[in-house]
Scaffold this active site. Sequence first.
Site: not given
Lengths: 477, 64
Positions: A84, A159, A183
């Site tokens: 990420k 996210s 997330s």
Amino acid sequence: MNDATRFETVPTIAEASRLIETRALSPVELTELCLKRIGAVDARLNSFLLVTETLARKTAKRAEAEIAAGRRRGPLHGIPIGLKDIYSTKGIRTTAHSKVLAEHVPDKDAVVTAKLAKAGTVLLGKLSTHEFAIGGPSFDLPWPPARNPWNTELSPGGSSSGSGAAIAAGLVLGATGSDTGGSIRSPATFCAIAGVKPTYGLVSRSGILPLAFTLDHAGPMAWTVEDCAILLQAMAGHDKADPGSAKVKIPDFRAALRQDLKGVRVGVINRWHEGEHPVEPEMKQAVEAAAETMRGLGAEIRDVAMPGLADFAPAGRVIILTEAFAVHQKTLQSRYNDYGERFRASVTPAALFSAADHMQAIRARRQLIERTAEAMAGIDVMVVAAAPGPATKMVGFDPDAAFKRPLLTMPFNLTGLPVATVCCGFTGSNLPLGMQVVGHPFGDATAMAVAHAYERATSWRSRRPPLFAEASAQTAR
Amino acid sequence: MSTPEPMPRAHVEVCLERAGLKLSPDQVDELHRVSGYLRQALERLGSDRPMEIEPALTFKVAAP
């Protein structure tokens, strides 16, 4: 094996690891397969912000040579992954998907980045995220938002959106995520993968761009719980650079998956499926069916009386926004419009909270932690839906939705409890549904063992999204 | 469900000034509009707690 395209599917980390160990598969072939798949479909998925192709090929070749020389490092050696884009990578752009950090190149790896590299993983690139891990799919950022491989008109959740999308489409075998209010668990649910939000303090956050210090968790995401366990083994451990890091013994997570469910006490949080904010009927039925499956495996199923979901929401909202605002205040003052609209709309409301509001939220959090511990006494794990229903649209949704409905995931950021999220079925329109399996503090191994046993008892892992099949078809040509 | 009654606009403007943020009039309008949800959340959070509910300072020390 000389032809990577012989894979009509993509192996799990566990499968690939076994094949690499026996030299039936080379890390170079596996890396080339992933790169081909990225080339085939990621222009429609937008899961990558940056593909580190040259580095990946170099790392894969080195892994191949080391393994051939008898220096295999472990189960992650030669396994292609993505990070990420809030995980710092030395010499590689780390943007948080934001114009604010569009040119940011760290001079140091995050601790977890370094640990995964040391374990021998092959970094394929940096993955999309909601801007600084909050907000939602945004179209006013330097890069487009990731889309859902089950239906590209839908959000992949977030996210850790790129992580979820890339794993489900078979572009990477595993990825990292972060979870401050859900997330990791939201993309795990909407993309039908597995994701683990570990106990607060189990995995270092050092070098990961913060959203809210006291709620941020770093964790693994992969196609199966077993793969998450393999990744978590490499990620976990005390780090003196992280003030929230715990000094605890790290169990053998993969070995712990072997335990069966006989006598395991599972509490279902039925209350959160009904009442003030009910989940959709298909979701409720899916979790009930999952509980029955667990009963069939020998678990004892009972109701658990957790505090109301709406009691967690205001404390979570005040804390996450206040901490995020504190992180970004200086930059918001000077570059407000360099942030995307959804980030601004999410974080700016913190300016309306007072110091006393924040303190009340912290005090409420302590009460909720105590009430949760009381509710969990006498049970081993809790299960509950991870979202009210399947994935929602990328555009045209209610902008106030986040204010109206409390997250089913936030309570476990407030309490810091470990959660393994797994697919628990599909809607009538073939969209994935997900379930949280929640453990006691540092009971990560038990939460994963229960989730793994459930996963193995169902056939959900045999379904892959349309874009997965398309990538397979294109790379087989 | 309609948007809940917002906080007074003057309060929103004072808070923004205190936070050092310069928003466009449209951005202030939008924040003012959603402030009703925040007011609701704060009401739900409440302030009536026993005095002993405190965020304790904790130390990590080696076992003796």
